[in-house]
Design a protein around this motif. Structure first.
Motif, PDB file in Angstrom:
ATOM      1  N   HIS A 444       0.806  -1.214   0.000  1.00 21.65           N
ATOM      2  CA  HIS A 444       0.000   0.000   0.000  1.00 21.65           C
ATOM      3  C   HIS A 444       0.841   1.267   0.000  1.00 21.65           C
ATOM      4  O   HIS A 444       0.300   2.360   0.100  1.00 21.65           O
ATOM      5  CB  HIS A 444      -0.923   0.008   1.223  1.00 21.65           C
ATOM      6  N   ILE A 445       2.167   1.107  -0.119  1.00 26.06           N
ATOM      7  CA  ILE A 445       3.033   2.293  -0.085  1.00 26.06           C
ATOM      8  C   ILE A 445       2.605   3.320  -1.152  1.00 26.06           C
ATOM      9  O   ILE A 445       2.507   4.505  -0.854  1.00 26.06           O
ATOM     10  CB  ILE A 445       4.520   1.903  -0.271  1.00 26.06           C
ATOM     11  N   PRO A 446       2.303   2.895  -2.408  1.00 23.22           N
ATOM     12  CA  PRO A 446       1.913   3.897  -3.411  1.00 23.22           C
ATOM     13  C   PRO A 446       0.685   4.706  -2.964  1.00 23.22           C
ATOM     14  O   PRO A 446       0.600   5.907  -3.239  1.00 23.22           O
ATOM     15  CB  PRO A 446       1.578   3.055  -4.646  1.00 23.22           C
ATOM     16  N   ALA A 447      -0.233   4.082  -2.244  1.00 16.79           N
ATOM     17  CA  ALA A 447      -1.423   4.824  -1.804  1.00 16.79           C
ATOM     18  C   ALA A 447      -1.087   5.815  -0.688  1.00 16.79           C
ATOM     19  O   ALA A 447      -1.714   6.863  -0.561  1.00 16.79           O
ATOM     20  CB  ALA A 447      -2.483   3.840  -1.316  1.00 16.79           C
ATOM     21  N   LEU A 448      -0.074   5.452   0.128  1.00 17.32           N
ATOM     22  CA  LEU A 448       0.218   6.299   1.300  1.00 17.32           C
ATOM     23  C   LEU A 448       1.168   7.453   0.979  1.00 17.32           C
ATOM     24  O   LEU A 448       1.103   8.504   1.596  1.00 17.32           O
ATOM     25  CB  LEU A 448       0.844   5.452   2.412  1.00 17.32           C
ATOM     26  N   MET A 449       2.071   7.224   0.008  1.00 15.48           N
ATOM     27  CA  MET A 449       3.131   8.216  -0.225  1.00 15.48           C
ATOM     28  C   MET A 449       2.597   9.634  -0.497  1.00 15.48           C
ATOM     29  O   MET A 449       3.079  10.587   0.097  1.00 15.48           O
ATOM     30  CB  MET A 449       4.040   7.775  -1.377  1.00 15.48           C
ATOM     31  N   PRO A 450       1.592   9.790  -1.402  1.00 14.47           N
ATOM     32  CA  PRO A 450       1.137  11.163  -1.675  1.00 14.47           C
ATOM     33  C   PRO A 450       0.710  11.869  -0.389  1.00 14.47           C
ATOM     34  O   PRO A 450       1.027  13.045  -0.185  1.00 14.47           O
ATOM     35  CB  PRO A 450      -0.065  10.968  -2.607  1.00 14.47           C
ATOM     36  N   GLY A 451       0.022  11.139   0.507  1.00 18.35           N
ATOM     37  CA  GLY A 451      -0.434  11.753   1.747  1.00 18.35           C
ATOM     38  C   GLY A 451       0.736  12.170   2.625  1.00 18.35           C
ATOM     39  O   GLY A 451       0.733  13.244   3.233  1.00 18.35           O
ATOM     40  N   ILE A 452       1.772  11.312   2.681  1.00 14.90           N
ATOM     41  CA  ILE A 452       2.938  11.625   3.533  1.00 14.90           C
ATOM     42  C   ILE A 452       3.619  12.879   2.993  1.00 14.90           C
ATOM     43  O   ILE A 452       3.927  13.819   3.735  1.00 14.90           O
ATOM     44  CB  ILE A 452       3.932  10.438   3.525  1.00 14.90           C
ATOM     45  N   ILE A 453       3.822  12.890   1.678  1.00 15.17           N
ATOM     46  CA  ILE A 453       4.541  14.021   1.078  1.00 15.17           C
ATOM     47  C   ILE A 453       3.717  15.301   1.233  1.00 15.17           C
ATOM     48  O   ILE A 453       4.251  16.357   1.556  1.00 15.17           O
ATOM     49  CB  ILE A 453       4.853  13.709  -0.397  1.00 15.17           C
ATOM     50  N   PHE A 454       2.386  15.163   1.098  1.00 12.69           N
ATOM     51  CA  PHE A 454       1.517  16.327   1.237  1.00 12.69           C
ATOM     52  C   PHE A 454       1.666  16.935   2.643  1.00 12.69           C
ATOM     53  O   PHE A 454       1.821  18.125   2.810  1.00 12.69           O
ATOM     54  CB  PHE A 454       0.064  15.887   0.980  1.00 12.69           C
TER      55      PHE A 454
END
Length: 1206
Positions: A444-454
């Protein structure tokens, strides 16, 4: 006015009167400031003036409280509160407090009852609550009148009055007696059943919840009647009422865990129903939501932000119902570990479905409940369970694993919402998830990364938001394989590096932690990886360097910058090129600074052990002498880290070190080797061993001083384990270097000289442990120089044969032969067997046991020749059986299973011949042999042991049960699965008619509970009644023995009871969740009145229970205190022997420790019994001093939890 606060002021009666009169007058002054100052003076005055003056003050204040002027009323009520807070507490035993309180109470109850003016009522209720909470116990004569005055207030037209009345009742139930409590509960139940109006019903439910929060242990017995009523009101269409119902449930779940048990399913059902209760809002089904989402974010969000708390019409309070349901669920989850699987089946999907909640506050509580569920699932990390993670823990984890995709689906959109609170909630939930199931988020890393970077890059994020995001990222990086992050590094690195430069130090320090982990991810050194790390090195390096150079930053940032740069050099040093030497120079600077030196030493250790072979020459010349100087410092952690660093440097950089550098280190070493700190000694000796291998020549300079320290250590009784092994390795390395004056003969001579040189028969000089250490060193040296070995073995045999040899010399000889025989073949020594058998009849016990140890070890090294010989001897020599069996035990313990397999049948048959031996010592050795032999081939041998249970005498049964005890160890073993299947049959011996068999069955049960709880967890329902049965005193086992003129009672059942209580204690540590703690406490209570040994045990249990389940202990306080009080106040008869006095002292200390532990329970002082007992302790000088000394002891010992009785 300030004068009053000093201690120096003393007033005579006349001036007291004047001061008091004056102050009371000032309280009525027109000017507010004057009034305020006057009120402040009341506090210090109370403790200075005589009692009747305080009563005057109180009278006047009470009268003023009822006046018409609002300002005067307010100031008087403040004055009363001040007076109450200054009154000396009950435990000091002053009568003043009691009298003053009685005065106030009489006036207040009057004021509350007949007052038309609400604000006076409110103030009076407030003061009453204040007084009840501090001094409730003294007002017991007024309790019933207080109750009669408070109950009518619950129907007052003003809600505020009701609320304060509820608070006052809450404080009242803490100290009132049983009759008043039951009167109150009966009244509440009757009113609830009548249900006049929803508004009063709400109040009564709130009141019950309040009472349960304050005195949950008393509410328990009424729950059967209360719960159906509360359930009924949950279904009334009134949101506020529902909210109170759930708050009541929550307080029951937390405060009456036992009684609520049967109702948990229905309460859970209600929570699940109402957590989704949102009548005024339409959550469209998910698919449409996805499409609409794009549109909503453009227009919808801005208006929503404005009205933050109430999205919909203001009258909608359904969110309160949802919130209270979520809180109640959280209470259920955190108290009922045993229902985990059920929670994952029913609860988890509903909670995940509610992550979309629109109301911030409710969403936070739903997250809290889910995090609580995850925390309950976390496998318990303790030494007990590490070896014991039986299948039980697996099921919830698998169920959770299957729900991870749904969790991510529900959360990943929210990671980009504007609301900071819900993002923080998401991150804390995800952090917990990554900790409970490492690796579960890999897909699920691809789903989480945008949120982390945001969240990292978002300008509007608060600093806490960033810190939470970074700490989640750190957990994520630590718990997952590097490969899953590689596609995202390009996007992830820049925001992280920006955070390193953040002005707020906490963000910087979290970012450095993440960066250190990222370096390991970009280029893992332990496996080859295709990812190209070159493009990122520059950013990482320059970001960290800026922080590493800065001298004026926070300590934590300094340390993390050093560690992070250490990791960069270690993993990416070959890409740094010309930047490397200046960076290393900064490390050198940091080494010289006392604050950063420890962290720098650790970073250098990391760099020196890097497989990239970083060039450290620029700093070695100056660095090594600095490191050497650290070995002189007092800081233990620094010494240890420095030794590790030097060890790595010598191993990996031997060609760059100059002899002078090595010498600077060598001179510091002898001082580190001593018995005072074995761990430091061990690390220092390991370092010496490395030196002996890499720089043999350097040792000759210091050999004298180091060796003399070493020999002293070998002869120390404290030496064992790691340090001993380090010494052995060092000696072997030394002999191989062939350095002059440290050859084999010289070392052996130095090792054994104290034993040979001691005059007289017995060696005074050395402790028994030292013989074993010396023997191990001799054997190690001999295995390093096999040429010398035969000669020395012959010499030992001659020593034993020589009649002039002292017992000490013989003992050493046998032990050394034992250690040598384990690894070498001694069959060349023809006389060995006869010599050993002769020694079995030696007059010295020590020599006998050494000979038996030798026979065992020599046989283990040469089974073919020695085992048949030993078995024959056991059969034919009844007198020497015990020693020979000990030898056999050594063989079984130290031989590998395959070597023993061919002999198993012979040994087994022989052991069974002896399992009915009358001598208990022999039986125990037989049992240990049987148990350890069973481990060789469990599938065949375990059933045989089981068969033996039904046949045979009590002696045989006890041997078999004890044998099982020896098959249980705290490490996982192949036998475990088989044991789990049949341990029930062995535990049936708890009902054996023979006392001794029951005792060994309890010992076996205790061993299982202590070392491998999973074996017995599922059987506790059947076993516990028999266990508890053994804790009872049996009159028929107590007999009188006449000793001359005296009669002496002997209790044959004592050992069994003691064993039973020890089992109970072990179960506390390992199976607490499977015990009915109230049933358990019944037996602890009996133990508190039992024999001295048992009382000692139950005191320890009580102390442990106070930390593990304080609520249950609170409910039983009345019954537990009495025996403690009896013990603490016993007097020993004047003419008793010294032992009797010591015994009583020990008992009192132990009882007082239990009392001290009870006093740490929150809210314990509200119990009248406890308050009375603690004032009794303070009043009695002997008890008071004992209590103080125990307080001091516990302050100096940080962890009392870890104390163990085994």
């Amino acid at each position: 006015m300030m004068e009053l606060q000093k201690d120096s002021i003393k007033l005579d009666e006349d001036s007291e009167k004047k001061v008091v009169k004056m102050l009371l007058k000032l309280l009525e002054d027109k000017n507010g400031e004057v009034q305020n100052l006057a009120v402040k003076c009341l506090g210090p005055l109370v403790s200075k003036v005589k009692e009747y003056q305080v009563e005057t003050i109180v009278d006047s204040l009470c009268t003023n409280m009822l006046s018409d002027k609002e300002q005067l009323r307010d100031i008087s009520s403040i004055g009363l509160k001040t007076v109450i807070s200054e009154l000396p507490p009950a435990s000091t035993g002053s009568t003043m407090t009691a009298n003053v309180c009685k005065k106030i109470t009489a006036q207040l109850t009057g004021a509350i009852g007949k007052q038309e003016d609400v604000s006076v009522q409110l103030e009076a209720l407030d003061i009453l609550s204040d007084m009840l909470s501090r001094l409730g116990g003294m007002l017991y004569t007024f309790h019933s009148s207080i109750l009669n005055c408070l109950l009518p207030q619950l129907t007052s037209p003003r809600l505020a009055v009701r609320k304060r009345a509820i608070i006052a009742l809450g404080y009242l139930v803490l100290t009132c007696n049983g009759n008043i409590f039951s009167e109150l509960m009966e009244h509440l139940l009757a009113e609830l059943k009548r249900n006049e109006s929803t508004s009063t019903t709400r109040t009564y439910i709130q009141c019950i919840a309040g009472i349960s929060r304050q005195a949950g242990h008393r509410t328990g017995e009424y729950l059967e009647k209360i719960i159906p009523l509360v359930v009924r009101y949950c279904n009334v269409e009134d949101d506020e009422l529902r909210e109170y119902c759930f708050q009541a449930f929550e307080s029951f779940v937390r405060r009456c865990p036992k009684e609520i048990g049967p109702h948990i399913p229905s309460v859970m059902g209600l929570c699940l129903k109402y957590i989704t209760y949102d009548p005024n809002y339409n959550y469209d089904n998910e698919e449409e939501e996805e499409e609409e989402e794009m549109m909503e974010t453009e227009n919808g969000e801005d208006e929503e932000q404005e009205s933050d708390d109430e999205y919909s019409d203001d009258d909608d309070i359904s969110w309160k119902v949802r919130r209270s349901a979520a809180k109640c669920l959280e209470a259920i989850i955190s108290t009922r570990h045993d229902l985990l699987q059920e929670f994952y089946k029913t609860l988890s999907p509903v909670l995940i479905g509610r992550f979309k909640e629109r109301e911030e506050n409710v969403k936070a509580d739903i997250f809290c409940a889910y995090i609580s569920l995850l925390k309950q699932t976390l496998p318990i990390q303790s030494w007990l369970h590490a070896s014991d993670a039986g299948g039980k823990e697996e099921i919830p984890l698998t169920m959770l694993q299957n729900q991870v995709p749904n969790i991510i689906k529900a959360l990943h959109k929210q990671l980009k919402e504007k609301s900071i609170k819900s993002r923080q909630g998401c991150f804390s939930l995800l952090t917990e998830l990554a900790n409970v199931l490492p690796g579960c988020l890999a897909d699920h890393i691809p789903a989480l990364m945008p949120g982390i970077i945001f969240s990292l890059a978002d300008k509007s994020s608060s600093s806490n938001m960033r810190i939470d995001t970074l700490s989640f990222l750190h957990v994520l990086l630590c718990n997952h394989q590097p490969e899953v992050f590689h596609p995202h590094i390009k996007a992830l690195l820049p925001p992280v590096v920006t955070c390193i430069g953040d002005p707020f130090y906490k963000i910087t320090s979290e970012a450095l932690l993440v960066t250190q982990q990222l370096v390991k991810v970009i280029r893992p050194l332990d496996k080859s990886c295709a990812f190209d790390s070159k493009p990122y090195v520059k950013d990482l390096f320059s970001g960290t360097l800026k922080r590493l150079k800065a001298a004026d930053i926070d300590q934590e940032v300094k340390e993390r910058a050093i560690s992070c740069m250490g990791q960069i050099v270690c993993n990416l040093g070959d890409h740094l090129g010309g930047d490397l030497p200046p960076t290393l120079k900064i490390f050198l600077e940091r080494l010289k600074n006392e604050i950063t030196r420890l962290t720098t030493v650790k970073a250098l250790t990391l760099i020196a052990s890097s497989p990239l072979k970083i060039d450290l020459r620029p700093i070695l010349g100056e660095g090594v002498p600095i490191l050497a100087s650290f070995l002189r410092k007092n800081q233990r952690a620094l010494k240890l880290s420095t030794l590790t660093a030097l060890d790595i440097l010598i191993k990996n950089y031997s060609d760059s070190l100059k002899p002078a550098m090595v010498e600077s280190v060598l001179t510091e070493l002898p001082a580190l080797i001593s018995e005072n700190d074995l761990h430091v000694s061990q690390v220092a000796i390991v370092f010496l061993t490395t030196l002996a291998k890499v720089y043999p020549s350097s040792l000759s300079k210091i050999s004298g001083s180091v060796l003399s320290e070493l020999f002293q250590l070998v002869h120390s009784p404290l030496l064992q384990g790691g340090a001993l092994n380090a010494i052995i390795d060092f000696f072997q390395a030394l002999v191989i270097t062939k350095t002059a004056n440290m050859g084999y003969a010289e070392l052996i001579k130095q090792l054994t000289s104290p034993i040979y040189s001691s005059p007289g028969g017995v060696s005074v000089a050395l402790h028994k442990q030292a013989y074993y250490s010396v023997a191990k060193c001799v054997a190690a040296l001999s295995s390093a120089c096999p040429k010398e070995a035969t000669r020395i073995a012959s010499q030992f045999i001659q020593d034993v044969k020589n009649p002039k040899s002292s017992a000490a010399v013989k003992m050493l000889a046998f032990l050394s032969l034992a250690e040598m025989g384990r690894t070498m073949n001694l069959s060349a020594q023809k006389e060995l067997k006869t010599v050993i058998l002769e020694a079995f009849s030696s007059p010295s016990e020590e020599v006998k046991s050494a000979a038996s140890y030798a026979l065992g070890n020599i046989s283990a090294g040469n089974l073919k020749e020695y085992l048949p010989f030993m078995l024959k001897e056991i059969g034919s020599q009844p007198k020497r059986q015990y020693l020979l069996l000990h030898s056999l035990k050594e063989v079984i313990s130290s031989s590998p299973a395959d070597g023993l397999k061919p002999h198993v049948e012979d040994i087994w048959a022989l052991l069974f011949n002896h399992c009915e031996c009358t001598e208990e010592g022999t039986r125990n050795v037989v049992a240990e042999c049987l148990g350890k032999l069973t481990l060789v081939n469990p599938s065949q041998l375990l059933p045989r042991l089981k068969k033996q249970l039904s046949s045979g005498s009590p002696h045989a049964r006890s041997t078999v049960v004890t044998a099982i005890k020896f098959t249980i160890s705290d490490q996982p073993q192949p036998i475990d699965v088989l044991l789990k299947g049949c341990i029930g049959d062995f535990l049936k011996t708890l009902q054996d008619p023979d006392l001794n068999v029951r005792r060994v069955a309890l010992a076996m049960f205790n061993s299982a509970a202590h070392n491998k709880p999973s074996l017995i967890r599922d059987m506790l329902n059947t076993v516990l009644p028999h266990l508890y049965n053994e804790t009872k005193i049996r009159r028929e086992l107590i007999r009188e023995v006449e000793m001359g003129p005296f009669k002496h009672t002997v209790d044959d059942g004592l050992d069994v009871r003691k064993a039973a209580f020890e089992c109970m204690y072990s179960l506390l540590e390992s199976c607490l969740d499977r015990l009915d703690i109230y049933e358990y406490l019944n037996h602890v209570e009996d133990g508190l009145k039992d024999h001295y040994d048992i009382r000692m045990l139950t005191f320890i249990m009580l102390a442990r229970l106070s930390t593990l389940c304080p609520n249950a202990v609170l409910q039983r306080l009345e019954r537990l205190i009495e025996p403690l009080r009896a013990t603490c106040s016993t007097k020993v008869k004047a003419g008793s022997v010294k032992q009797e006095f010591e015994k009583q002292d020990e008992l009192k200390r132990s009882a007082m420790r239990a009392v001290a532990a009870l006093l740490t329970i929150p809210e314990v002082e509200k119990s009248p019994v406890m308050a009375e007992f603690s004032s009794q302790i303070r009043a009695n000088p002997e008890m008071a001093s004992l209590y103080e000394s125990i307080q001091k002891d516990s302050a100096s010992l940080p962890t009392t939890e870890s104390m163990d009785m085994n």
